[in-house]
Design a protein around this motif. Sequence first.
Motif, PDB file in Angstrom:
ATOM      1  N   GLN A  42     -55.452  63.303  62.167  1.00 30.45           N
ATOM      2  CA  GLN A  42     -55.666  62.264  63.193  1.00 30.45           C
ATOM      3  C   GLN A  42     -54.773  61.050  62.994  1.00 30.45           C
ATOM      4  O   GLN A  42     -55.030  60.192  62.156  1.00 30.45           O
ATOM      5  CB  GLN A  42     -57.149  61.872  63.199  1.00 30.45           C
ATOM      6  CG  GLN A  42     -58.023  63.016  63.713  1.00 30.45           C
ATOM      7  CD  GLN A  42     -59.504  62.741  63.664  1.00 30.45           C
ATOM      8  OE1 GLN A  42     -59.954  61.890  62.898  1.00 30.45           O
ATOM      9  NE2 GLN A  42     -60.275  63.464  64.463  1.00 30.45           N
ATOM     10  N   ASN A  43     -53.698  60.984  63.781  1.00 30.03           N
ATOM     11  CA  ASN A  43     -52.827  59.808  63.833  1.00 30.03           C
ATOM     12  C   ASN A  43     -52.636  59.496  65.307  1.00 30.03           C
ATOM     13  O   ASN A  43     -51.951  60.242  66.011  1.00 30.03           O
ATOM     14  CB  ASN A  43     -51.472  60.095  63.167  1.00 30.03           C
ATOM     15  CG  ASN A  43     -51.629  60.510  61.720  1.00 30.03           C
ATOM     16  OD1 ASN A  43     -51.666  61.695  61.406  1.00 30.03           O
ATOM     17  ND2 ASN A  43     -51.741  59.551  60.837  1.00 30.03           N
ATOM     18  N   LEU A  45     -51.508  57.679  68.760  1.00 33.91           N
ATOM     19  CA  LEU A  45     -50.326  56.972  69.272  1.00 33.91           C
ATOM     20  C   LEU A  45     -50.705  55.592  69.807  1.00 33.91           C
ATOM     21  O   LEU A  45     -51.723  55.452  70.499  1.00 33.91           O
ATOM     22  CB  LEU A  45     -49.702  57.784  70.400  1.00 33.91           C
ATOM     23  CG  LEU A  45     -48.514  58.660  70.027  1.00 33.91           C
ATOM     24  CD1 LEU A  45     -48.175  59.587  71.182  1.00 33.91           C
ATOM     25  CD2 LEU A  45     -47.295  57.833  69.648  1.00 33.91           C
ATOM     26  N   GLY A  72     -57.737  63.065  70.924  1.00 32.90           N
ATOM     27  CA  GLY A  72     -58.095  61.895  70.107  1.00 32.90           C
ATOM     28  C   GLY A  72     -59.054  61.004  70.864  1.00 32.90           C
ATOM     29  O   GLY A  72     -60.103  61.471  71.329  1.00 32.90           O
ATOM     30  N   THR A  75     -55.696  58.477  74.511  1.00 27.82           N
ATOM     31  CA  THR A  75     -54.534  57.631  74.808  1.00 27.82           C
ATOM     32  C   THR A  75     -53.542  58.333  75.735  1.00 27.82           C
ATOM     33  O   THR A  75     -53.201  57.818  76.805  1.00 27.82           O
ATOM     34  CB  THR A  75     -53.826  57.249  73.485  1.00 27.82           C
ATOM     35  OG1 THR A  75     -54.816  56.840  72.549  1.00 27.82           O
ATOM     36  CG2 THR A  75     -52.805  56.149  73.712  1.00 27.82           C
ATOM     37  N   LEU A  96     -65.439  62.501  68.608  1.00 25.78           N
ATOM     38  CA  LEU A  96     -64.567  61.883  69.620  1.00 25.78           C
ATOM     39  C   LEU A  96     -65.072  62.105  71.050  1.00 25.78           C
ATOM     40  O   LEU A  96     -64.636  61.421  71.975  1.00 25.78           O
ATOM     41  CB  LEU A  96     -63.138  62.438  69.487  1.00 25.78           C
ATOM     42  CG  LEU A  96     -62.356  61.932  68.262  1.00 25.78           C
ATOM     43  CD1 LEU A  96     -61.102  62.767  68.033  1.00 25.78           C
ATOM     44  CD2 LEU A  96     -61.974  60.464  68.445  1.00 25.78           C
ATOM     45  N   ASP A 116     -62.112  74.312  68.832  1.00 25.92           N
ATOM     46  CA  ASP A 116     -60.908  74.493  68.021  1.00 25.92           C
ATOM     47  C   ASP A 116     -59.865  75.199  68.900  1.00 25.92           C
ATOM     48  O   ASP A 116     -60.131  76.284  69.420  1.00 25.92           O
ATOM     49  CB  ASP A 116     -61.280  75.366  66.815  1.00 25.92           C
ATOM     50  CG  ASP A 116     -60.090  75.680  65.926  1.00 25.92           C
ATOM     51  OD1 ASP A 116     -58.935  75.441  66.341  1.00 25.92           O
ATOM     52  OD2 ASP A 116     -60.324  76.175  64.807  1.00 25.92           O
ATOM     53  N   ILE A 145     -51.436  72.381  61.847  1.00 25.40           N
ATOM     54  CA  ILE A 145     -51.470  73.694  62.509  1.00 25.40           C
ATOM     55  C   ILE A 145     -50.400  73.814  63.609  1.00 25.40           C
ATOM     56  O   ILE A 145     -50.569  74.563  64.580  1.00 25.40           O
ATOM     57  CB  ILE A 145     -52.869  74.038  63.092  1.00 25.40           C
ATOM     58  CG1 ILE A 145     -53.476  72.812  63.789  1.00 25.40           C
ATOM     59  CG2 ILE A 145     -53.781  74.612  62.036  1.00 25.40           C
ATOM     60  CD1 ILE A 145     -54.732  73.131  64.594  1.00 25.40           C
TER      61      ILE A 145
HETATM   62  N1  SAM Z   1     -53.610  62.724  71.358  1.00 26.15           N
HETATM   63  C1  SAM Z   1     -54.083  61.671  70.489  1.00 26.15           C
HETATM   64  C2  SAM Z   1     -53.032  60.594  70.390  1.00 26.15           C
HETATM   65  O1  SAM Z   1     -51.876  60.892  70.660  1.00 26.15           O
HETATM   66  O2  SAM Z   1     -53.370  59.474  70.042  1.00 26.15           O
HETATM   67  C3  SAM Z   1     -54.470  62.198  69.093  1.00 26.15           C
HETATM   68  C4  SAM Z   1     -53.414  62.986  68.359  1.00 26.15           C
HETATM   69  S1  SAM Z   1     -53.816  63.354  66.694  1.00 26.15           S
HETATM   70  C5  SAM Z   1     -52.231  63.530  65.988  1.00 26.15           C
HETATM   71  C6  SAM Z   1     -54.337  65.063  66.725  1.00 26.15           C
HETATM   72  C7  SAM Z   1     -55.657  65.341  67.435  1.00 26.15           C
HETATM   73  O3  SAM Z   1     -55.917  66.752  67.363  1.00 26.15           O
HETATM   74  C8  SAM Z   1     -56.865  64.675  66.808  1.00 26.15           C
HETATM   75  O4  SAM Z   1     -57.659  64.114  67.825  1.00 26.15           O
HETATM   76  C9  SAM Z   1     -57.625  65.816  66.126  1.00 26.15           C
HETATM   77  O5  SAM Z   1     -59.001  65.593  66.004  1.00 26.15           O
HETATM   78  C10 SAM Z   1     -57.283  66.981  67.034  1.00 26.15           C
HETATM   79  N2  SAM Z   1     -57.365  68.309  66.389  1.00 26.15           N
HETATM   80  C11 SAM Z   1     -57.125  68.640  65.102  1.00 26.15           C
HETATM   81  N3  SAM Z   1     -57.268  69.959  64.894  1.00 26.15           N
HETATM   82  C12 SAM Z   1     -57.618  70.497  66.099  1.00 26.15           C
HETATM   83  C13 SAM Z   1     -57.924  71.819  66.543  1.00 26.15           C
HETATM   84  N4  SAM Z   1     -57.888  72.848  65.706  1.00 26.15           N
HETATM   85  N5  SAM Z   1     -58.259  72.002  67.835  1.00 26.15           N
HETATM   86  C14 SAM Z   1     -58.304  70.953  68.713  1.00 26.15           C
HETATM   87  N6  SAM Z   1     -58.029  69.684  68.346  1.00 26.15           N
HETATM   88  C15 SAM Z   1     -57.682  69.444  67.064  1.00 26.15           C
END
Ligand code: SAM
Length: 314
Positions: A42-43, A45, A72, A75, A96, A116, A145
Amino acid sequence: MERRETDVKETENRSTGKLSNPQNTIQVIQKHGFAFQKKFGQNFLIDAHVLDKIIAAAGVTADDMVLEIGPGIGTMTQYLAERARQVTAVEIDTNLIPILKETLSDYDNVTVINEDILKVDIKKLAEEYNAGKPIKVVANLPYYITTPIIMGLFESGVPIDNITVMVQKEVADRMQVGPGSKDYGALSLAVQYYAEPYIVANVPPNCFIPRPNVGSAVIRLTRHQTPPVEVKDRELMFKLIRASFNQRRKTLLNGLNNSPELSFGKEQIAAAIEQLGVPAAVRGEALTLEQFARLSDLLGELSLIHISEPTRLQ
Ligand code: SAM
């Protein structure tokens, strides 16, 4: 006239409330007591300029269905919802979901699925929300992933127009390079078999909350209408590619001969390499996609001769 004024006001409200404004992101996170989970990559933007670039590169139009992976706190989803006909966002983190409900309450064209992404039937989503027509995939991906998500999208036969995603910078480079680069490998060949890669922008860590400890890049993968090479047995070609790069420092001959996935004799492999017209001691990393396709066809033919010979003698 009145209607136009209302529209303008609404757009203003939306843009001041946008989560690309870091203050708004911090406020939402604090209000909900949200705790970032490292295991989910979770990072979030917080840079409007980068978000604009991603959306423009994806070429989202009012006809499109967009699949967003990992919204996330919503955003990028807000940006997508303003341009696409339908946004379907798949988020694994249950914490979330109530936040997304709030941040996306202005939009009636967003569906959030708490799942997932690796377990979702995306083909079914494309049928349900886009009548089976090609969809666009846009995401700031969870980096842990990246490869299974992208290869899964290509290999499972989901109708796709393009995938425009934020990934780790090194991974973007690996997807884009050809033979002769140290980054060239099985991922480059697999991606380039299915799509045309183009790196749109490099993105520094300060564009995210929290800051990742790696550089990032936005890459657009435009799905080929037809594959750039013809190959009789695609599975075999990918086995050859994997075997060649699993043992990168070995010659192609030894790499293929040692692979548990393949059962060609050493003489057969040597004969195919000779027919390919490359040096006997060549390494897999020197071969182009076209050459892997041709090698696959040659080995396929040689093994057929091998099998059919005893039959003929009987
Ligand atoms: N889109 C948002 C943004 O740009 O601020 C968040 C991006 S963050 C890098 C990755 C997002 O993917 C997180 O919200 C995380 O919880 C979600 N995530 C992680 N593994 C996942 C999975 N297997 N399936 C669906 N979502 C997943």
